[in-house]
Design a protein around this motif. Structure first.
Motif, PDB file in Angstrom:
ATOM      1  N   THR A   1      -5.913 -61.478  15.211  1.00 18.50           N
ATOM      2  CA  THR A   1      -6.370 -60.618  16.287  1.00 18.50           C
ATOM      3  C   THR A   1      -5.957 -59.189  15.992  1.00 18.50           C
ATOM      4  O   THR A   1      -5.122 -58.925  15.138  1.00 18.50           O
ATOM      5  CB  THR A   1      -5.760 -61.061  17.645  1.00 18.50           C
ATOM      6  N   SER A   2      -6.501 -58.242  16.765  1.00 22.91           N
ATOM      7  CA  SER A   2      -6.173 -56.844  16.540  1.00 22.91           C
ATOM      8  C   SER A   2      -4.766 -56.523  17.038  1.00 22.91           C
ATOM      9  O   SER A   2      -4.229 -55.472  16.732  1.00 22.91           O
ATOM     10  CB  SER A   2      -7.210 -55.945  17.228  1.00 22.91           C
ATOM     11  N   ASP A   3      -4.167 -57.412  17.837  1.00 20.25           N
ATOM     12  CA  ASP A   3      -2.814 -57.190  18.329  1.00 20.25           C
ATOM     13  C   ASP A   3      -1.748 -57.641  17.340  1.00 20.25           C
ATOM     14  O   ASP A   3      -0.567 -57.416  17.555  1.00 20.25           O
ATOM     15  CB  ASP A   3      -2.598 -57.934  19.653  1.00 20.25           C
ATOM     16  N   THR A   4      -2.151 -58.276  16.243  1.00 22.99           N
ATOM     17  CA  THR A   4      -1.197 -58.762  15.260  1.00 22.99           C
ATOM     18  C   THR A   4      -0.641 -57.582  14.476  1.00 22.99           C
ATOM     19  O   THR A   4      -1.389 -56.729  14.010  1.00 22.99           O
ATOM     20  CB  THR A   4      -1.861 -59.765  14.298  1.00 22.99           C
ATOM     21  N   ARG A   5       0.680 -57.546  14.343  1.00 22.37           N
ATOM     22  CA  ARG A   5       1.339 -56.489  13.588  1.00 22.37           C
ATOM     23  C   ARG A   5       1.884 -57.084  12.295  1.00 22.37           C
ATOM     24  O   ARG A   5       2.516 -58.132  12.316  1.00 22.37           O
ATOM     25  CB  ARG A   5       2.455 -55.852  14.404  1.00 22.37           C
ATOM     26  N   ALA A   6       1.615 -56.409  11.178  1.00 25.91           N
ATOM     27  CA  ALA A   6       2.052 -56.892   9.864  1.00 25.91           C
ATOM     28  C   ALA A   6       3.347 -56.203   9.459  1.00 25.91           C
ATOM     29  O   ALA A   6       3.491 -54.989   9.636  1.00 25.91           O
ATOM     30  CB  ALA A   6       0.970 -56.612   8.830  1.00 25.91           C
ATOM     31  N   PHE A   7       4.267 -56.992   8.931  1.00 31.19           N
ATOM     32  CA  PHE A   7       5.548 -56.471   8.467  1.00 31.19           C
ATOM     33  C   PHE A   7       5.860 -57.036   7.087  1.00 31.19           C
ATOM     34  O   PHE A   7       5.657 -58.216   6.844  1.00 31.19           O
ATOM     35  CB  PHE A   7       6.682 -56.879   9.417  1.00 31.19           C
ATOM     36  N   ARG A   8       6.399 -56.171   6.216  1.00 29.61           N
ATOM     37  CA  ARG A   8       6.899 -56.591   4.903  1.00 29.61           C
ATOM     38  C   ARG A   8       8.414 -56.518   4.958  1.00 29.61           C
ATOM     39  O   ARG A   8       8.981 -55.472   5.287  1.00 29.61           O
ATOM     40  CB  ARG A   8       6.407 -55.664   3.795  1.00 29.61           C
ATOM     41  N   ARG A 135      11.200 -54.026  16.639  1.00 26.76           N
ATOM     42  CA  ARG A 135      10.863 -53.505  17.966  1.00 26.76           C
ATOM     43  C   ARG A 135      11.049 -52.002  18.093  1.00 26.76           C
ATOM     44  O   ARG A 135      10.541 -51.394  19.035  1.00 26.76           O
ATOM     45  CB  ARG A 135      11.683 -54.213  19.049  1.00 26.76           C
ATOM     46  N   THR A 136      11.776 -51.383  17.175  1.00 24.82           N
ATOM     47  CA  THR A 136      11.958 -49.936  17.257  1.00 24.82           C
ATOM     48  C   THR A 136      10.624 -49.211  17.160  1.00 24.82           C
ATOM     49  O   THR A 136      10.486 -48.104  17.671  1.00 24.82           O
ATOM     50  CB  THR A 136      12.867 -49.414  16.130  1.00 24.82           C
ATOM     51  N   GLY A 137       9.670 -49.818  16.454  1.00 23.09           N
ATOM     52  CA  GLY A 137       8.375 -49.179  16.265  1.00 23.09           C
ATOM     53  C   GLY A 137       8.377 -48.133  15.166  1.00 23.09           C
ATOM     54  O   GLY A 137       7.364 -47.492  14.907  1.00 23.09           O
ATOM     55  N   ILE A 138       9.520 -47.949  14.503  1.00 19.03           N
ATOM     56  CA  ILE A 138       9.605 -46.918  13.468  1.00 19.03           C
ATOM     57  C   ILE A 138       8.618 -47.178  12.343  1.00 19.03           C
ATOM     58  O   ILE A 138       8.101 -46.241  11.727  1.00 19.03           O
ATOM     59  CB  ILE A 138      11.059 -46.767  12.945  1.00 19.03           C
ATOM     60  N   GLN A 139       8.310 -48.449  12.087  1.00 22.87           N
ATOM     61  CA  GLN A 139       7.379 -48.773  11.016  1.00 22.87           C
ATOM     62  C   GLN A 139       5.997 -48.184  11.307  1.00 22.87           C
ATOM     63  O   GLN A 139       5.331 -47.653  10.417  1.00 22.87           O
ATOM     64  CB  GLN A 139       7.288 -50.293  10.826  1.00 22.87           C
ATOM     65  N   LEU A 140       5.561 -48.269  12.562  1.00 23.12           N
ATOM     66  CA  LEU A 140       4.270 -47.702  12.945  1.00 23.12           C
ATOM     67  C   LEU A 140       4.304 -46.179  12.822  1.00 23.12           C
ATOM     68  O   LEU A 140       3.346 -45.563  12.342  1.00 23.12           O
ATOM     69  CB  LEU A 140       3.900 -48.117  14.367  1.00 23.12           C
TER      70      LEU A 140
END
Length: 169
Positions: A1-8, A135-140
């Motif tokens: 879905t478009s709400d999925t967030r990808a993280f490495r 959760r910090t959102g710094i990645q975004l």
């Protein structure tokens, strides 16, 4: 879905990197709103190279490089993980979690939520620390800043340099 967030996520540990990665995938990776790519590195030297060349959203670091059978005693490096953190700090911004039996030795390096320390005795705390870092959102913020800079460079080069090539010899 478009709400999925990808993280490495990069796990650096010369002894239990694969086991730690599986634990992360089995806990944090069960969130349907996340897409995780958990990579491992058992060599601190190779990890330093990867940290310079690749982008990660969270880095999980052991502190000490253990001496392997047959290696000289001097191959043991009690500060391999802190040296990796110093390299990260000099080259990019990425949240780091020290996951180590030597947690007391790096307690002074804590800067929550961006540098956390989790004891290997508290395996259940590692997924929570990763969630806190994500959760910090710094990645975004980092991705958006990189995109903005890339667009500015692209536009400048196409609009200015291609129109005035002699000015940029």
């Amino acid at each position: 879905t478009s709400d999925t967030r990808a993280f490495r996520i990069l796990v650096v540990d010369d002894e239990v990197a694969e086991e730690t990665a599986r634990e992360i995938e089995d806990t944090v990776g069960q969130d349907p709103n996340l897409s995780l790519e958990v990579l491992t590195e058992s060599s601190f030297t190779d990890a330093r190279t990867r940290l310079l060349l690749e982008d990660f959203d969270v880095v999980v670091l052991d502190v000490m490089r253990q001496r392997k059978p047959g290696e000289a005693p001097s191959s043991e490096d009690p500060e391999a993980g802190t040296a990796a953190l110093d390299l990260v700090r000099q080259t990019k911004f990425v949240p780091v979690i020290f996951y180590t039996a030597r947690h007391m030795e790096v307690g002074n390096r804590k800067a929550p939520p961006f540098v956390q320390v989790v004891s290997k005795d508290d395996l259940d705390e590692l997924p929570n620390a990763i969630r806190i870092a994500m959760r910090t959102g710094i990645q975004l913020v980092i991705r958006e800043l990189k995109h903005f800079v890339d667009v500015e460079i692209r536009d400048f080069l196409w609009d200015q340099v291609t129109e005035n090539p002699d000015a940029y010899d």
